[in-house]
Design an enzyme around this catalytic site. Structure first.
Site, PDB file in Angstrom:
ATOM      1  N   ARG A 170     -10.765   6.771  20.746  1.00 23.29           N
ATOM      2  CA  ARG A 170     -10.904   5.377  21.206  1.00 23.29           C
ATOM      3  C   ARG A 170     -10.025   5.132  22.431  1.00 23.29           C
ATOM      4  O   ARG A 170     -10.411   4.420  23.351  1.00 23.29           O
ATOM      5  CB  ARG A 170     -10.536   4.403  20.073  1.00 23.29           C
ATOM      6  CG  ARG A 170     -11.634   4.315  19.005  1.00 23.29           C
ATOM      7  CD  ARG A 170     -11.101   3.810  17.672  1.00 23.29           C
ATOM      8  NE  ARG A 170     -10.516   2.496  17.745  1.00 23.29           N
ATOM      9  CZ  ARG A 170      -9.619   2.032  16.867  1.00 23.29           C
ATOM     10  NH1 ARG A 170      -9.219   2.789  15.852  1.00 23.29           N
ATOM     11  NH2 ARG A 170      -9.122   0.828  17.007  1.00 23.29           N
ATOM     12  N   ARG A 207      -1.730   0.000  10.033  1.00 24.72           N
ATOM     13  CA  ARG A 207      -2.447  -1.282  10.032  1.00 24.72           C
ATOM     14  C   ARG A 207      -3.248  -1.419   8.740  1.00 24.72           C
ATOM     15  O   ARG A 207      -3.860  -0.474   8.259  1.00 24.72           O
ATOM     16  CB  ARG A 207      -3.409  -1.366  11.213  1.00 24.72           C
ATOM     17  CG  ARG A 207      -4.323  -2.602  11.072  1.00 24.72           C
ATOM     18  CD  ARG A 207      -5.068  -2.948  12.308  1.00 24.72           C
ATOM     19  NE  ARG A 207      -5.952  -1.896  12.782  1.00 24.72           N
ATOM     20  CZ  ARG A 207      -6.621  -1.964  13.929  1.00 24.72           C
ATOM     21  NH1 ARG A 207      -6.486  -3.028  14.702  1.00 24.72           N
ATOM     22  NH2 ARG A 207      -7.400  -0.969  14.301  1.00 24.72           N
ATOM     23  N   LYS A 230      -4.948  -7.292  20.344  1.00 26.70           N
ATOM     24  CA  LYS A 230      -5.957  -8.300  20.719  1.00 26.70           C
ATOM     25  C   LYS A 230      -6.281  -9.211  19.535  1.00 26.70           C
ATOM     26  O   LYS A 230      -6.334 -10.429  19.675  1.00 26.70           O
ATOM     27  CB  LYS A 230      -7.248  -7.614  21.212  1.00 26.70           C
ATOM     28  CG  LYS A 230      -7.052  -6.725  22.420  1.00 26.70           C
ATOM     29  CD  LYS A 230      -8.357  -6.105  22.897  1.00 26.70           C
ATOM     30  CE  LYS A 230      -9.016  -5.159  21.918  1.00 26.70           C
ATOM     31  NZ  LYS A 230      -8.252  -3.931  21.622  1.00 26.70           N
ATOM     32  N   ARG A 256     -16.193  -4.629  27.688  1.00 20.07           N
ATOM     33  CA  ARG A 256     -15.549  -3.317  27.643  1.00 20.07           C
ATOM     34  C   ARG A 256     -16.087  -2.368  28.687  1.00 20.07           C
ATOM     35  O   ARG A 256     -15.653  -1.221  28.751  1.00 20.07           O
ATOM     36  CB  ARG A 256     -15.825  -2.689  26.279  1.00 20.07           C
ATOM     37  CG  ARG A 256     -14.745  -2.980  25.273  1.00 20.07           C
ATOM     38  CD  ARG A 256     -15.291  -2.495  23.950  1.00 20.07           C
ATOM     39  NE  ARG A 256     -14.306  -1.819  23.188  1.00 20.07           N
ATOM     40  CZ  ARG A 256     -13.655  -2.413  22.181  1.00 20.07           C
ATOM     41  NH1 ARG A 256     -13.861  -3.656  21.870  1.00 20.07           N
ATOM     42  NH2 ARG A 256     -12.780  -1.731  21.494  1.00 20.07           N
ATOM     43  N   ARG A 258      -8.975   0.466   8.193  1.00 20.41           N
ATOM     44  CA  ARG A 258     -10.230   0.667   8.910  1.00 20.41           C
ATOM     45  C   ARG A 258     -10.565   2.151   9.003  1.00 20.41           C
ATOM     46  O   ARG A 258      -9.681   2.973   9.201  1.00 20.41           O
ATOM     47  CB  ARG A 258     -10.126   0.055  10.314  1.00 20.41           C
ATOM     48  CG  ARG A 258     -10.637  -1.361  10.355  1.00 20.41           C
ATOM     49  CD  ARG A 258     -10.340  -2.068  11.634  1.00 20.41           C
ATOM     50  NE  ARG A 258     -10.713  -1.351  12.855  1.00 20.41           N
ATOM     51  CZ  ARG A 258     -10.580  -1.856  14.071  1.00 20.41           C
ATOM     52  NH1 ARG A 258     -10.081  -3.084  14.214  1.00 20.41           N
ATOM     53  NH2 ARG A 258     -10.916  -1.164  15.137  1.00 20.41           N
TER      54      ARG A 258
HETATM   55  P1  AP5 Z   1      -4.409  -5.546  16.353  1.00 16.02           P
HETATM   56  O1  AP5 Z   1      -4.131  -6.960  16.700  1.00 16.02           O
HETATM   57  O2  AP5 Z   1      -5.251  -5.240  15.180  1.00 16.02           O
HETATM   58  O3  AP5 Z   1      -4.910  -4.745  17.677  1.00 16.02           O
HETATM   59  P2  AP5 Z   1      -6.317  -4.763  18.410  1.00 16.02           P
HETATM   60  O4  AP5 Z   1      -6.036  -4.701  19.874  1.00 16.02           O
HETATM   61  O5  AP5 Z   1      -7.188  -5.853  17.909  1.00 16.02           O
HETATM   62  O6  AP5 Z   1      -6.841  -3.327  17.935  1.00 16.02           O
HETATM   63  P3  AP5 Z   1      -8.286  -2.869  17.510  1.00 16.02           P
HETATM   64  O7  AP5 Z   1      -8.108  -1.518  16.862  1.00 16.02           O
HETATM   65  O8  AP5 Z   1      -8.997  -3.910  16.726  1.00 16.02           O
HETATM   66  O9  AP5 Z   1      -8.962  -2.679  18.917  1.00 16.02           O
HETATM   67  P4  AP5 Z   1     -10.249  -1.942  19.287  1.00 16.02           P
HETATM   68  O10 AP5 Z   1     -10.523  -2.474  20.632  1.00 16.02           O
HETATM   69  O11 AP5 Z   1     -10.161  -0.459  19.177  1.00 16.02           O
HETATM   70  O12 AP5 Z   1     -11.261  -2.324  18.107  1.00 16.02           O
HETATM   71  P5  AP5 Z   1     -12.489  -3.323  18.013  1.00 16.02           P
HETATM   72  O13 AP5 Z   1     -12.539  -3.820  16.617  1.00 16.02           O
HETATM   73  O14 AP5 Z   1     -12.475  -4.297  19.118  1.00 16.02           O
HETATM   74  O15 AP5 Z   1      -2.969  -4.843  16.179  1.00 16.02           O
HETATM   75  C1  AP5 Z   1      -2.862  -3.488  15.841  1.00 16.02           C
HETATM   76  C2  AP5 Z   1      -1.769  -3.246  14.818  1.00 16.02           C
HETATM   77  O16 AP5 Z   1      -0.501  -3.304  15.463  1.00 16.02           O
HETATM   78  C3  AP5 Z   1      -1.702  -4.285  13.678  1.00 16.02           C
HETATM   79  O17 AP5 Z   1      -1.390  -3.620  12.471  1.00 16.02           O
HETATM   80  C4  AP5 Z   1      -0.517  -5.167  14.105  1.00 16.02           C
HETATM   81  O18 AP5 Z   1       0.086  -5.774  12.986  1.00 16.02           O
HETATM   82  C5  AP5 Z   1       0.398  -4.102  14.712  1.00 16.02           C
HETATM   83  N1  AP5 Z   1       1.469  -4.473  15.631  1.00 16.02           N
HETATM   84  C6  AP5 Z   1       2.674  -3.874  15.670  1.00 16.02           C
HETATM   85  N2  AP5 Z   1       3.415  -4.325  16.673  1.00 16.02           N
HETATM   86  C7  AP5 Z   1       2.673  -5.261  17.293  1.00 16.02           C
HETATM   87  C8  AP5 Z   1       2.914  -6.076  18.433  1.00 16.02           C
HETATM   88  N3  AP5 Z   1       4.048  -6.063  19.152  1.00 16.02           N
HETATM   89  N4  AP5 Z   1       1.947  -6.904  18.800  1.00 16.02           N
HETATM   90  C9  AP5 Z   1       0.766  -6.943  18.101  1.00 16.02           C
HETATM   91  N5  AP5 Z   1       0.498  -6.180  17.036  1.00 16.02           N
HETATM   92  C10 AP5 Z   1       1.438  -5.341  16.642  1.00 16.02           C
HETATM   93  O19 AP5 Z   1     -13.721  -2.324  18.254  1.00 16.02           O
HETATM   94  C11 AP5 Z   1     -14.042  -1.345  17.312  1.00 16.02           C
HETATM   95  C12 AP5 Z   1     -15.263  -0.557  17.766  1.00 16.02           C
HETATM   96  O20 AP5 Z   1     -16.401  -1.420  17.877  1.00 16.02           O
HETATM   97  C13 AP5 Z   1     -15.180   0.136  19.131  1.00 16.02           C
HETATM   98  O21 AP5 Z   1     -14.539   1.398  19.045  1.00 16.02           O
HETATM   99  C14 AP5 Z   1     -16.654   0.244  19.519  1.00 16.02           C
HETATM  100  O22 AP5 Z   1     -17.277   1.307  18.843  1.00 16.02           O
HETATM  101  C15 AP5 Z   1     -17.232  -1.065  18.994  1.00 16.02           C
HETATM  102  N6  AP5 Z   1     -17.210  -2.159  19.978  1.00 16.02           N
HETATM  103  C16 AP5 Z   1     -16.508  -3.334  19.863  1.00 16.02           C
HETATM  104  N7  AP5 Z   1     -16.707  -4.114  20.942  1.00 16.02           N
HETATM  105  C17 AP5 Z   1     -17.549  -3.429  21.752  1.00 16.02           C
HETATM  106  C18 AP5 Z   1     -18.104  -3.709  23.040  1.00 16.02           C
HETATM  107  N8  AP5 Z   1     -17.825  -4.852  23.696  1.00 16.02           N
HETATM  108  N9  AP5 Z   1     -18.906  -2.779  23.592  1.00 16.02           N
HETATM  109  C19 AP5 Z   1     -19.198  -1.620  22.946  1.00 16.02           C
HETATM  110  N10 AP5 Z   1     -18.698  -1.295  21.738  1.00 16.02           N
HETATM  111  C20 AP5 Z   1     -17.891  -2.183  21.145  1.00 16.02           C
HETATM  112 MG    MG Z   2      -9.007  -5.926  16.850  1.00 15.70          MG
END
Ligand code: AP5
Ligand code: MG
Ligand code: ZN
Length: 220
Positions: A171, A127, A13, A88, A160
């Site tokens: 997660r 990552r 994402k 979410r 992270r």
């Molecule tokens: P990356 O682009 O970083 O993936 P991502 O989907 O953004 O992963 P996140 O870990 O950030 O998602 P998340 O939803 O768990 O975390 P968030 O910060 O939103 O790519 C991942 C890796 O893969 C990278 O190293 C990339 O280079 C690699 N890669 C390899 N191959 C790839 C390919 N083909 N394509 C793309 N990338 C590739 O949330 C964190 C926490 O915050 C949650 O757990 C929760 O506690 C809280 N939170 C956030 N939003 C909310 C909400 N709306 N409601 C409640 N709690 C929330």
């Molecule tokens: Mg992310």
């Protein structure tokens, strides 16, 4: 244009929403990044969110409602937003519909990214992110030019805290139970464009698939 990027942790994402944001010149609202910044600055919000974020649970909906309402009232959010990691839960999805409708707007497009759980667990241990500009790297698939240093600003990359394999597994469970069901909610809408792409392979392949769909639909 209001666009959602939905998908499990590590599905890409952050990576793909940055590509879309640059091409379309639309700001990103990434709730995970916002929460991590609050935790880093030790604000009241950060203090109450920390236990959820570090354990891989969702921050309660009422806290998220406050954040989203405040952010969407900003002037730079009035002409379109790319949402990364929000909504979410079904309650968050409905709340977003309501806020946008009050702004005479709606969700125009949902991009669902998917990958297998095994691939995600393996991928997140490699990552690294830049704490200054937020750029996302992967030590094997998308490495920085100089070992563990951001290409853009020379800052040392970090891992992270929620990328430990046991927290990633938590997660993923939370995603499948609480977030995946909202995909059906969006698919049922007739007034928006939905598509999904597998991000299982190398990043360039998924990126090119997404750009092809954007071009075919004259979005870029
Ligand atoms: P990356 O682009 O970083 O993936 P991502 O989907 O953004 O992963 P996140 O870990 O950030 O998602 P998340 O939803 O768990 O975390 P968030 O910060 O939103 O790519 C991942 C890796 O893969 C990278 O190293 C990339 O280079 C690699 N890669 C390899 N191959 C790839 C390919 N083909 N394509 C793309 N990338 C590739 O949330 C964190 C926490 O915050 C949650 O757990 C929760 O506690 C809280 N939170 C956030 N939003 C909310 C909400 N709306 N409601 C409640 N709690 C929330
Ligand atoms: Mg992310
Ligand atoms: Zn950087």
């Amino acid at each position: 244009m209001y666009i959602l990027f939905l998908g499990p942790p590590g599905s890409g994402k952050g990576t793909y929403s940055r590509v879309a944001s640059e091409l379309m010149d639309i700001p990103i609202l990434a709730t995970g990044d916002m929460l991590r910044a609050e935790i880093e600055q030790n604000t009241e919000l950060g203090k109450s969110a920390a236990k959820y974020v570090t354990s891989g649970e969702l921050v309660p909906d009422d806290v998220m409602f406050g954040i989203i309402r405040n952010t969407l009232s900003r002037e730079d959010m009035k002409n379109g937003v790319i949402f990364d990691g929000f909504p979410r839960t079904l309650a968050q999805a409905k709340m977003l519909d309501e806020i946008l409708s009050n702004m005479n707007a709606k969700i125009d497009m949902v991009v669902e990214l998917y990958s297998s759980d095994d691939e995600i667990i393996a991928r997140l241990s490699n990552r690294r992110v830049c704490p200054k500009c937020g750029r996302i790297y992967h030590l094997i698939n998308m490495p920085p030019k100089v070992d563990e240093i951001c290409d853009d600003d020379g800052t040392k990359l970090i891992q992270r805290k929620d990328d430990k394999p046991e927290t990633v597994r938590r997660r993923l469970k939370v995603y499948h139970k609480q977030t995946a069901p909202i995909i059906e909610y969006f698919k049922a809408k007739k007034d928006m464009f939905y598509f999904n792409i597998s991000t299982g392979g190398p990043p360039k392949i998924g990126r090119n698939k997404m750009l092809k769909v954007f071009r075919e639909h004259k979005i870029i």
